[in-house]
Write an enzyme that holds these catalytic residues in place. Sequence first.
Site, PDB file in Angstrom:
ATOM      1  N   LYS A  44       0.541  -1.481   0.053  1.00 45.31           N
ATOM      2  CA  LYS A  44       0.114   0.157   0.170  1.00 45.31           C
ATOM      3  C   LYS A  44       1.006   0.792  -0.216  1.00 45.31           C
ATOM      4  O   LYS A  44       0.632   2.007  -0.276  1.00 45.31           O
ATOM      5  CB  LYS A  44      -0.883   0.230   1.312  1.00 45.31           C
ATOM      6  N   SER A  50       0.335 -10.343  -1.233  1.00 45.99           N
ATOM      7  CA  SER A  50       0.341  -8.269  -0.615  1.00 45.99           C
ATOM      8  C   SER A  50       0.342  -8.160   0.126  1.00 45.99           C
ATOM      9  O   SER A  50       0.733  -6.684   0.597  1.00 45.99           O
ATOM     10  CB  SER A  50      -0.972  -8.542  -1.146  1.00 45.99           C
TER      11      SER A  50
END
Length: 503
Positions: A51, A305
Amino acid sequence: MANDYLERILTAHVYDVASETRLDAAPSLSARIHNRVLLKREDMQQVFSFKLRGAYNKMARLHPDVLQQGVVAASAGNHAQGVALAAQKLGCAATIVMPTTTPQIKINAVMAMGAAVLLQGDSYNDAYKYALDLAEEKGAEFIHPYDDPDVIAGQGTIGMEILRQHPKDIHAIFVPIGGGGLISGIAAYVKRLRPTIKVIGVEPVDSDAMHRSLQAGHRVELPQVGLFADGVAVRLVGEETFRLCRELVDEIILVNSDAICAAIKDVFEDTRSIVEPSGALSVAGLKIYAKQKNLMHETLIAIASGANMNFDRLHHVSERAELGEQREAIFAVTIPEEPGSFKKFCNLLGARNVTEFNYRYADSRMAHVFVGVSVRNREESLHLMQILQSNGLKTENLTDNEMAKLHIRHMVGGRSREVSHENLYRFEFPDRPGALMNFLNHMGDRWNISLFHYRNHGADFGRVLVGIQVPPEEKQQFNSFLDKLGYSFWDENNNPTYKLFLV
């Protein structure tokens, strides 16, 4: 056009804070599914998720005068840390609005990077609405977690790295989908340069907003989302991300929580690292896709992720991983209450490893056994069920029964024939200090609670199984009460395990 993103990605500002993560082989998983599996290790970024790429690219492009006014974001975890780190690097103030259900470890991580944290509402949606109003009130820039071209381009640098790191043939890249920013950025780059590579999204079955939206041809807002893979628990995907996914994504695979738990174990066995549920989503989808398509000797890449996992959740993950890998089967077996029947039942199980065994006397004629057994695959579990049934033992396969896995296996033995008009429901409610008492207060004392089972799974939401005595003439009022309660619930009155073990 999606091709407009190529220049955005090539010129993205990410490497002041992000690192070019490794593309690691997963030898054990590769051998098991007969394909070469590579993991893009975004869990190794300094905030343990991808992110920070999009957040920093967005904020680094803001005019200094805008930065001086500060930024606002809404997030329960990874995006919050990305914005906080970017603000620290760029020397601007950041306010992060987080749901009140956010674990303290995540709040502390954001505050440690100098951001201010405001707790608002029980869900991301509550925090998001509050953050938008706050940004407008303060004249600050709102940093969207996914529906912004600069955020999308920042995430797209992962696709750029993959093609540079692996210039040889790639059959498919598997990407987790929440709001769609990550897969949009990766697909925009990969499809522009190597359009034959498939870009495949992966969503939980209970948080499939993008899947439903693509099927419908327009954005579909989910009434509620599952919370196990909280990093992708999004009710409505972005406008821009939907446009890009509609144009560029080849397929979406849906996976359940057990498959995600199994994928977390797969990653651990190959890397000795523990990814969060949304971080393992792509691996779970990769395995299903390879099996469905009968793939052999292809190169498959999964985006790991993130790794912001609460330690308390590991017990639940471990408990469900074997079920997700289809290496454990759960059965309810009814045996005669007579000498030798218990031994006969154990002989039928053979040399298989018994993972769990609960026995309860039912009456003078029969007994019910709740048993977990190690198996090699689903076919073996079905074969074992046939063996038991062919020997005259009534058998229910509970391997896919959510109530059995969440509650019954931990409370077998609580039978009562004296409870009248009992109704059985499963509930989910925000799990924070005082939440259980708040739930009970909502229930009130109008109807008697005849059964109650609660387990803390280390997640943001608690799961409760409740038996409530409701006279038939009050059923309409009770149904109205459920609708107004505001919690997600499931009617379990016809669940076979209820009748076998609890009534």
